[in-house]
Design an enzyme around this catalytic site. Structure first.
Site, PDB file in Angstrom:
ATOM      1  N   LYS A  37       1.029  -1.142  -0.037  1.00 52.90           N
ATOM      2  CA  LYS A  37      -0.118  -0.116   0.114  1.00 52.90           C
ATOM      3  C   LYS A  37       0.908   1.350   0.054  1.00 52.90           C
ATOM      4  O   LYS A  37       2.064   1.316   0.511  1.00 52.90           O
ATOM      5  CB  LYS A  37      -0.946   0.064   1.240  1.00 52.90           C
ATOM      6  CG  LYS A  37      -2.152  -0.957   1.259  1.00 52.90           C
ATOM      7  CD  LYS A  37      -2.834  -0.902   2.531  1.00 52.90           C
ATOM      8  CE  LYS A  37      -3.934  -1.795   2.913  1.00 52.90           C
ATOM      9  NZ  LYS A  37      -5.169  -1.616   1.697  1.00 52.90           N
ATOM     10  N   ARG A  45     -10.488 -11.449   2.014  1.00 53.67           N
ATOM     11  CA  ARG A  45     -11.120 -12.541   1.494  1.00 53.67           C
ATOM     12  C   ARG A  45     -10.676 -13.912   1.537  1.00 53.67           C
ATOM     13  O   ARG A  45     -11.372 -14.854   1.683  1.00 53.67           O
ATOM     14  CB  ARG A  45     -11.528 -11.957  -0.127  1.00 53.67           C
ATOM     15  CG  ARG A  45     -10.417 -12.126  -0.870  1.00 53.67           C
ATOM     16  CD  ARG A  45     -10.678 -11.181  -2.083  1.00 53.67           C
ATOM     17  NE  ARG A  45     -10.958  -9.798  -2.097  1.00 53.67           N
ATOM     18  CZ  ARG A  45     -11.272  -8.813  -3.041  1.00 53.67           C
ATOM     19  NH1 ARG A  45     -11.491  -9.138  -3.954  1.00 53.67           N
ATOM     20  NH2 ARG A  45     -11.045  -7.368  -2.511  1.00 53.67           N
TER      21      ARG A  45
HETATM   22  N1  BES Z   1      -8.204  -3.647   4.429  1.00 57.44           N
HETATM   23  C1  BES Z   1      -8.233  -3.330   2.970  1.00 57.44           C
HETATM   24  C2  BES Z   1      -9.528  -2.403   2.907  1.00 57.44           C
HETATM   25  C3  BES Z   1      -9.935  -1.264   3.358  1.00 57.44           C
HETATM   26  C4  BES Z   1      -9.399  -0.074   2.874  1.00 57.44           C
HETATM   27  C5  BES Z   1     -10.300  -1.115   4.811  1.00 57.44           C
HETATM   28  C6  BES Z   1      -9.719   1.250   3.229  1.00 57.44           C
HETATM   29  C7  BES Z   1     -10.450  -0.005   5.439  1.00 57.44           C
HETATM   30  C8  BES Z   1     -10.249   1.257   4.706  1.00 57.44           C
HETATM   31  C9  BES Z   1      -8.196  -4.493   2.219  1.00 57.44           C
HETATM   32  O1  BES Z   1      -7.416  -5.554   2.702  1.00 57.44           O
HETATM   33  C10 BES Z   1      -7.704  -4.128   0.828  1.00 57.44           C
HETATM   34  O2  BES Z   1      -6.418  -3.539   0.806  1.00 57.44           O
HETATM   35  N2  BES Z   1      -8.523  -4.135  -0.177  1.00 57.44           N
HETATM   36  C11 BES Z   1      -7.985  -3.712  -1.574  1.00 57.44           C
HETATM   37  C12 BES Z   1      -8.572  -4.555  -2.520  1.00 57.44           C
HETATM   38  C13 BES Z   1      -8.162  -4.479  -3.994  1.00 57.44           C
HETATM   39  C14 BES Z   1      -6.581  -4.819  -3.862  1.00 57.44           C
HETATM   40  C15 BES Z   1      -8.849  -5.357  -4.970  1.00 57.44           C
HETATM   41  C16 BES Z   1      -8.722  -2.200  -1.909  1.00 57.44           C
HETATM   42  O3  BES Z   1      -9.966  -1.918  -1.374  1.00 57.44           O
HETATM   43  O4  BES Z   1      -7.922  -1.348  -2.430  1.00 57.44           O
HETATM   44 MN    MN Z   2      -5.424  -5.579   2.064  1.00 57.86          MN
END
Ligand code: BES
Ligand code: MN
Ligand code: ZN
Length: 507
Positions: free
Chosen positions: A283, A363
């Protein structure tokens, strides 16, 4: 916070601060319509103490609007705080919950440690539920996230007295009041977990915290780690954990009322990523610190299990939290890797997953958690997860997302929301969306492309729920309060604890 319920006249209530509610009874919306604040009490002494300020036009009884009076004549309380509920026509128990939180948060920074809260007479229905909501709100308001300040001063309210009019069903109100204490404490228990930073709350520590809680409230709880994941062939869960120096924790809590041997078994499955760096698909740095709250779904399940153990509904419940840390490392999984998820029956093949993005890890852990819940006998499933940024894009920070493969189970959840006051908005799932997560090399892939990201994430989970009635809660946008509000501090919200609990109790 010590709590008590009293049925004495408000004028007789001794406290540092007595909070009473007011509504704006103005029904006209014309240009000349002045707000008409009215107190929600029949107590003559309170009414006359407040008469001047209410008549002044300075105070409109807007939602969570407050005004304070010192040394109110004729009252034993040292201060009288009026808290607004807004327009009378729009009043409900959820506004009362917030108002109680507002009163608490008014008192806290002013060194007031003793608070009395007057339940509103008549206007807000159902009255008994109002008692529960008020206590919940007081607990919610009392929580602050400043755990690690070295100069921390404990500003929490020491004593809360809830004052109800004498002419009510006192036993019923007392029961609701007692429930409110349990629910408020359980929600705060979840919030305290979510508030912990990743270095303090590892998967192992989360397991220990759940274990201690379980012991206190009489729940069965087992916490497993790496070996058990391998034994159960939880290839999806393990793939997330493998890049971390911290071992995973598979937390299994069981609530089994002795005399309940048939009927549904509810499976509660929570995402417990104690820190989400994204893994190799790392990230950006901005706001990454907030990814300590990526275990909020798991914390919600732990909080709900606590409340279930204490409120004792007549239904069996299994709570599962899949806790891991998502890290980049030489041992971490990579985009393109193929993982095999846990099979429902030992010996059968598990579904294969092509990893497109290691940041879509929630997931993966939930897939095995859902399968395990089914293997343990769950007939109905609910999961909660801070799953997608896409859900935040879709619904903002006002509603959380809810998805389901079965209208009957969804209806029960929707009905639970009327009691919990939490906001969830249903988004679709369906076979057209499932097309988007088909893999060329294996069964499914862990991302579905740019569009409908919250839905394709839910689709991924639906593959593992199969034909078991299932609800998925995406709480990514709602688990963390970005700006403090009059009734709740900035920080962990504890969302979903109350709704999950109410849903469980509806069986
Ligand atoms: N934990 C994150 C989602 C999230 C985003 C939680 C903002 C709280 C605030 C999750 O694991 C994630 O990173 N999801 C990705 C999925 C994508 C790579 C398909 C996302 O939402 O960007
Ligand atoms: Mn994630
Ligand atoms: Zn995550």
């Amino acid at each position: 916070m010590r709590t008590q319920l009293t049925f004495v006249n408000l004028a007789q209530v001794e406290a540092e601060l007595l909070a009473v509610l007011a509504v704006d009874s103005q029904t006209s919306t014309g240009p000349d319509a002045k707000p008409a604040p009215v107190l929600l009490t029949d107590d003559e002494a309170v009414i006359s103490a407040a008469a001047q300020v209410l008549g002044s036009g300075e105070y409109k009884a807007g939602v969570n609007e407050t005004v304070l009076l010192h040394a109110p004549a004729g009252l034993k309380a040292k201060r009288l705080l009026i808290v607004g509920l807004g327009k009378q026509a729009k009043v409900n128990i959820h506004k009362v919950r917030d108002a109680a939180g507002t009163a608490v948060r008014y008192a806290k920074p002013r060194s007031i440690r003793e608070l009395a809260f007057a339940l509103p007479e008549s206007v807000v229905q159902p009255f008994n539920a109002c008692a529960r909501a008020a206590v919940e709100g007081a607990f919610i308001g009392d929580f602050d996230p400043d755990t690690y300040r070295s100069d921390r001063k404990d500003q929490s309210i020491k004593s809360l007295t809830v004052a109800a009019p004498a002419a009510v069903d006192q036993t019923a109100v007392q029961a609701q009041f007692d429930e409110g204490v349990i629910i408020g404490e359980s929600q705060n228990f979840a919030r305290a977990l979510v508030n912990e930073p990743g270095n303090k709350l590892t998967p192992t520590v989360l397991g220990q915290r759940a274990g201690h809680m379980a012991e206190e409230v009489g729940l069965k709880c087992a916490v497993y780690s790496t070996d058990k994941l391998h034994e159960l062939k939880m290839g999806a869960f393990w793939s997330v954990s493998q890049g971390s120096a911290e071992p995973p924790a598979l937390i299994v809590m069981r609530y089994e009322p002795e005399d309940v041997t048939e009927g549904p078994v509810l499976g509660l499955v929570g995402k417990g990523i104690t820190f989400d760096t994204g893994g190799i698909s790392i990230k950006p740095a901005e706001k990454m610190e907030l990814m300590k709250y990526d275990m909020a779904g798991g914390a919600a399940m732990i909080g709900a299990m606590r409340a279930i153990a204490l409120l004792k509904p007549r239904v069996r419940v299994i709570g599962i939290v899949c806790a891991a840390e998502n890290m980049p490392d030489g041992k971490a999984q990579k985009p393109g890797d193929v993982q095999t998820a846990m099979p429902l029956e030992a010996g059968k093949p598990g579904k294969t997953i092509e990893i497109i993005n290691t940041d879509a890890e929630g997931r993966l852990v939930l897939a095995d958690g859902l399968t395990y819940a089914r293997q343990l006998g769950a007939t109905h499933l609910i999961d909660a997860a801070t799953l997608t940024g896409a859900c935040v894009v879709a619904l903002g920070m006002i509603n959380a997302g809810v998805f389901s493969n079965d209208d009957a189970i969804y209806e029960k959840f929707d009905a639970a929301l009327a009691n919990s006051g939490e906001k969830f908005w249903r988004l679709p799932v369906g076979d057209e969306y499932a097309e988007l997560i088909k893999s060329d090399i294996g069964d499914i892939k862990n991302t579905g492309g740019r569009w409908g990201g919250a839905i394709t994430a839910a689709e991924f989970l639906r593959v593992f729920a199969e034909d078991t009635p299932w609800i998925h809660l995406d709480i990514a946008g709602m688990a963390w309060v970005e700006d403090s509000r009059p009734y709740i501090a900035k920080g962990p919200s504890g969302i979903a604890v109350r709704s999950i609990l109410e849903w469980v109790r509806s069986y």
